[in-house]
Write a protein that holds these residues in place. Structure first.
Motif, short mmCIF file in Angstrom:
data_model
loop_
_atom_site.label_atom_id
_atom_site.label_comp_id
_atom_site.label_asym_id
_atom_site.label_seq_id
_atom_site.Cartn_x
_atom_site.Cartn_y
_atom_site.Cartn_z
N GLN A 756 -22.75 -38.50 98.40
CA GLN A 756 -23.79 -37.70 97.76
C GLN A 756 -23.82 -36.34 98.45
N ASP A 757 -24.41 -35.36 97.79
CA ASP A 757 -24.60 -34.09 98.47
C ASP A 757 -25.43 -34.31 99.72
N GLY A 758 -25.06 -33.60 100.79
CA GLY A 758 -25.79 -33.80 102.03
C GLY A 758 -25.39 -32.77 103.06
N PRO A 759 -26.05 -32.77 104.20
CA PRO A 759 -25.78 -31.77 105.24
C PRO A 759 -24.41 -32.00 105.87
N GLN A 760 -23.83 -30.94 106.39
CA GLN A 760 -22.56 -31.04 107.11
C GLN A 760 -22.84 -31.39 108.57
N SER A 761 -23.38 -32.55 108.78
CA SER A 761 -23.68 -32.97 110.14
C SER A 761 -22.42 -33.50 110.81
N PRO A 762 -22.36 -33.47 112.13
CA PRO A 762 -21.16 -33.92 112.84
C PRO A 762 -20.92 -35.42 112.66
N VAL A 763 -19.66 -35.78 112.62
CA VAL A 763 -19.24 -37.18 112.69
C VAL A 763 -18.84 -37.44 114.13
N HIS A 764 -19.36 -38.51 114.72
CA HIS A 764 -19.11 -38.79 116.13
C HIS A 764 -18.08 -39.92 116.26
N PRO A 765 -16.84 -39.59 116.56
CA PRO A 765 -15.83 -40.65 116.70
C PRO A 765 -16.14 -41.52 117.91
N GLN A 790 -14.00 -26.82 113.96
CA GLN A 790 -13.17 -27.20 115.11
C GLN A 790 -11.68 -27.21 114.79
N GLU A 791 -11.29 -26.75 113.60
CA GLU A 791 -9.89 -26.79 113.20
C GLU A 791 -8.99 -26.11 114.24
N GLY A 792 -7.97 -26.88 114.69
CA GLY A 792 -6.99 -26.35 115.63
C GLY A 792 -7.44 -26.23 117.06
N LYS A 793 -8.66 -26.60 117.35
CA LYS A 793 -9.18 -26.48 118.71
C LYS A 793 -9.01 -27.79 119.48
N THR A 794 -9.05 -27.66 120.79
CA THR A 794 -8.83 -28.82 121.66
C THR A 794 -10.11 -29.15 122.43
N PHE A 795 -10.40 -30.44 122.49
CA PHE A 795 -11.60 -30.92 123.18
C PHE A 795 -11.25 -32.20 123.95
N THR A 796 -12.07 -32.50 124.93
CA THR A 796 -11.91 -33.80 125.59
C THR A 796 -12.48 -34.89 124.70
N GLY A 797 -12.03 -36.10 124.94
CA GLY A 797 -12.57 -37.23 124.18
C GLY A 797 -14.07 -37.34 124.36
N ASP A 798 -14.55 -37.08 125.56
CA ASP A 798 -16.00 -37.16 125.80
C ASP A 798 -16.75 -36.14 124.96
N GLU A 799 -16.21 -34.91 124.87
CA GLU A 799 -16.87 -33.88 124.06
C GLU A 799 -16.89 -34.26 122.58
N LEU A 800 -15.79 -34.80 122.09
CA LEU A 800 -15.73 -35.17 120.68
C LEU A 800 -16.69 -36.31 120.36
N MET A 801 -16.77 -37.30 121.26
CA MET A 801 -17.66 -38.43 121.00
C MET A 801 -19.12 -38.02 121.13
N HIS A 802 -19.41 -37.08 122.03
CA HIS A 802 -20.80 -36.67 122.23
C HIS A 802 -21.24 -35.62 121.21
N ASP A 803 -20.41 -34.59 121.00
CA ASP A 803 -20.80 -33.49 120.13
C ASP A 803 -20.40 -33.70 118.68
#
Length: 822
Positions: A756-765, A790-803
């Motif tokens: 459904q239409d909705g906000p572009q909120s983050p998905v937390h892997p 975040q396209e093409g950018k690099t993050f730690t796993g911790d950052e991706l899971m948290h942010d």
């Protein structure tokens, strides 16, 4: 030593006075009170047990007891009933070879009042230099255990086998806690076993015989618990196969008739597992054609009996699946709480009953006893279907990941081999095709990157051509008008273009309008004196009949033996409504429900064994046969004829509780008229295939499909062989999301499905290596849609899971597939 009153005392009677039997005083011994039990580990190093036994004088001439000496579960000596004032009886028992000595005092059959009992001058003679005897708990206990899941059993004073409720502290066991309860001899709740013996007796009373443990080549431990009925030569073995690291236990029951005549099994559950009765919730899945696994129901189990079942024999999962979840800490959570998944390995009528007596809940699962009384001949063995239990203390996600690992090893074919991309001709041609029409689909299929072409229904039948679903089933010869040279040239043309070739078949079925039915009308399942009831214009062949078994096997060999056929879709498009067999005797008609499935498994096993390199898809008018009983012979299953991707998202979510995504077929079609990118993204999250007329696709849609196939080939080792993390439940929400992580945690794939239409909120892997760096890329992005932040950018796993990651999708029926790589 236990005592029915007060506490057993050394060198004193039960009241604390000197031991005295018929006015003879003893300085040493043990005073106790019926009912009493004492177990001693003598380690095979004892030679004799000696004592003087009787009713203590403190009972005032009253009381009646019996003393029993047993070694390793076998009675070695009995005193007979002794009464107050009777002189002591001497005990002198040979203990050579005995490992466990048991001393028991019973109440003599008239209650426990004043049953003061003495083991006077009791002593054990041990071998020289032997280790001293060691007292054991009063009742023998043993466990069937994995890393986190423990089933604790106990042998009662009555010799019966009891089970402590799952994950509970030790409590005093009652008769209702019997591990595999039987009908007719005191047990008043739902029984696991109900037998009519050869002499007509309807009661069964099983006692414990022994236990054996073995380890297979994979390291799994098999525990066999032997039981028997002392009054009848009926043997029952409870089997438990424990996969320690996956927290999975397979359970089944074996029943052997050694009586003088046939016994009748009226109930024969695979399992009768006990759980606590407080705060236990059941999650199960109701559905129908095109609605399979779309209606999860979670409800608290309350006193009474909750029954999930099927009574339709074939295509038995159409309305209710054989899999469920029990949660012991309230409604189940994805990442916390104790959960126990159950999945019955059976493709016929089944029953899963949850019987709550107020003190505990018993899960009775197995063959549906409805209309299925089974006659067991002398010397014959009946093995129930296996029940799979998967446990987690950390919620549904961990439970599923463990079960998926088990399934890839033991529950399906080729569980460690990635699946190819399939194209089915059905939407392009339906029944209307010939050789040239099919060959004309190959080049477009190859051009967009598919690897396997599946020819669906309509290729067979001559006198009654399969030009619609009214005729031809059973006549498995290629239609000469459409395919003059048969299937081989068609398969060869596919292989010439670098495509594998697959074929559709429905070997269990027949149309009345067929040569087979004209020749053998008695081969179908039907009821005498009743008008034939058709479903989809077809009938079910009677697999209990040897001629039918031979015919179906020959048909399968003829089809799959064609050169270059390396894939088959095994369909089954109706269930039983008139369950009668002209082959089975009148008093064996109830065998139809069970013997059909047993014969079906033989057929499937021969197919899988004879054609080891032929990939097999399990289908049953959609998801009507989705269970591990059949899946072990197949590589994948068709979950539903409903391919609308907005419904496949929650459907695939629910199937994934129990089945690895690599086993779930997801095809891109025009059902629901959803955007092509959304449909491709949903199918990419499972076993990817297409059912499209590629020649009619727009250039834009064709480019999207080509890109999706290319992306899928890049990630399929992760999505099919990695670990699944369910992130956002699509049921009733605007978005569904999940991610897959490779086993070494170096790569991951995140799927976001906007429903459904909705906000572009983050998905937390979840499941990432918190210290590792991952670069984020969207796969097969939609042209013109804004890129992810975040396209093409690099993050730690911790950052991706948290942010989290903000996907590119925000409007209904948009999707984003994101790769996380180094």
């Amino acid at each position: 030593m236990t005592a029915g009153w007060s506490n057993a005392k050394a060198d004193r009677d039960i009241t604390g006075q000197p031991i005295s039997i018929a006015r003879q005083t003893f300085d040493h011994g043990v005073g106790t009170h019926a009912t009493s039990k004492f177990r001693v580990d003598v380690g095979g190093q004892a030679s004799r047990f000696m004592a003087e036994v009787g009713v203590d004088d403190s009972a005032g001439g009253q009381g009646s007891v019996e003393f029993i000496v047993a070694g390793d579960g076998k009675t070695l000596w009995r005193s007979g009933v002794m009464t107050g004032g009777q002189p002591a009886k001497a005990v002198d028992v040979n203990l050579n070879g005995v490992k466990t000595l048991t001393l028991r005092v019973t109440d003599g059959g008239d209650g426990e009042g004043n049953d003061h009992a003495d083991w006077a001058d009791a002593r054990i003679v041990m071998a020289d230099e032997a280790v001293n005897p060691t007292a054991l708990p009063p009742n023998e206990t043993f466990n069937v255990a994995t890393k986190s899941f423990n089933l604790k059993f106990e042998i009662g004073d009555d010799g019966r086998l009891y089970q402590h409720a799952v994950d509970t502290a030790n409590v005093k066991l009652e008769r209702a806690d019997e591990s595999y309860p039987q009908a007719g001899d005191g047990y008043i709740w739902e029984p696991a076993l109900q037998v009519i013996h050869a002499d007509g007796n309807t009661s069964t009373a099983l006692v414990y015989d022994g236990i054996t443990r073995t380890n297979d080549e994979t390291g799994r431990e098999l525990t066999d618990i032997q039981l028997h009925d002392p009054a009848y030569p009926l043997q029952v073995t409870l089997h438990f196969l424990a996969d320690r690291d996956r927290d999975v236990i397979e359970q089944w029951t074996e029943i052997v008739d050694h009586e003088s005549g046939p016994v009748t099994l009226e109930r024969m559950a695979s399992t009768a597992l006990l759980l606590p009765s407080t705060n236990v919730f059941l999650t199960h899945f109701f559905g129908d054609w095109a609605k399979e696994m779309l209606s999860p129901i979670t409800e608290q189990i309350t006193p009474g009996t909750k029954v999930l079942d099927s009574k339709i024999g074939v295509r038995a999962d159409q309305f209710q699946n054989t899999s469920f979840v029990l949660s012991l800490d309230g409604p189940p959570q994805e990442n916390s709480g104790r959960v126990l998944a159950g999945s019955l390995e059976w493709s016929g009528s089944f029953q899963c009953a949850f019987d709550d007596d107020g003190d505990s809940i018993r899960a009775l699962c197995g063959v549906n006893p409805f209309a299925s009384a089974y006659h067991l001949e002398p010397g014959e063995t009946f093995n129930t279907p296996r029940m799979i239990w998967a446990w987690s203390t950390n919620g549904l996600g961990e439970m599923s990941r463990n079960l998926h690992k088990w399934a890839r090893d033991y529950g399906m074919r080729d569980g460690h081999k990635v699946r190819t991309v399939l194209l089915n001709n059905w939407e392009a041609t339906g029944f209307n095709f010939d050789f040239d029409r099919i060959v004309g689909l190959y080049d477009p299929a190859k051009a967009i990157g598919t690897e396997l072409f599946l020819l669906d229904d309509g290729w067979f039948g001559n006198k009654y051509p399969r030009v619609n679903d009214h005729a031809g089933l059973g006549d498995w010869q290629p239609n000469r008008a459409r395919l003059p040279a048969g299937l081989a040239p068609l398969a060869a043309e596919a292989v010439k273009r670098g495509l594998r070739f697959g074929i559709w078949m429905e070997p269990e079925m027949v149309n009345p309008k067929s040569e087979l039915y004209e020749q053998h009308p008695d081969w179908v399942i039907s009821q005498p004196k009743r008008e034939l009831e058709l479903q989809r214009n077809q009938l079910v062949l009677d697999l209990t009949r040897p001629e039918v078994q031979a015919f179906e096997w020959q048909s399968i060999q003829n089809i799959l033996g064609v050169p270059d056929i390396s894939f088959a879709k095994w369909d089954c498009n109706r269930y039983l409504t008139q369950p009668g067999s002209t082959y089975l005797a009148p008093d064996r008609q109830s065998h139809l429900w069970i013997d059909y499935v047993k014969a079906l498994y033989v057929l499937m096993d021969k197919t899988a064994t004879t054609f080891p390199d032929t990939e097999l898809m399990l289908c049953s008018g959609g998801g009507g046969r989705v269970d591990y009983g059949a899946l072990k012979y197949f590589n994948e299953f068709w979950p539903s004829d409903n391919t609308d991707p907005t419904l496949r998202v929650p459907m695939q979510w629910d199937y994934s509780y129990f089945f690895p995504p690599m086993a779930i077929c997801g095809h891109v079609t025009h059902w629901g008229n959803r955007p092509m990118h959304f449909a491709c993204s949903v199918a990419m999250s499972v076993r990817f295939g297409m059912d499209l007329d590629l020649n009619k696709l727009s250039a834009e849609d064709k480019a999207i499909c080509t890109g999706a196939i290319s992306a899928y080939k890049k990630i399929r080792d992760v999505t099919q062989l990695g670990d699944l993390y369910r992130l956002e439940d699509p049921h009733g929400n605007y978005r569904g999301a999940l991610d897959y992580v490779s086993t070494d945690r170096t790569r991951a794939v995140v799927f976001a499905f906007q429903l459904q239409d909705g906000p572009q909120s983050p998905v937390h892997p979840q499941g990432l290596d918190s210290t590792r760096n991952y670069t984020v890329h969207e796969l097969n992005p939609v042209p013109g849609r804004a890129a992810m932040p975040q396209e093409g950018k690099t993050f730690t796993g911790d950052e991706l899971m948290h942010d989290g990651i903000v996907p590119s999708c925000r409007n209904a029926v948009e999707a984003s597939v994101m790769e996380l790589d180094q």
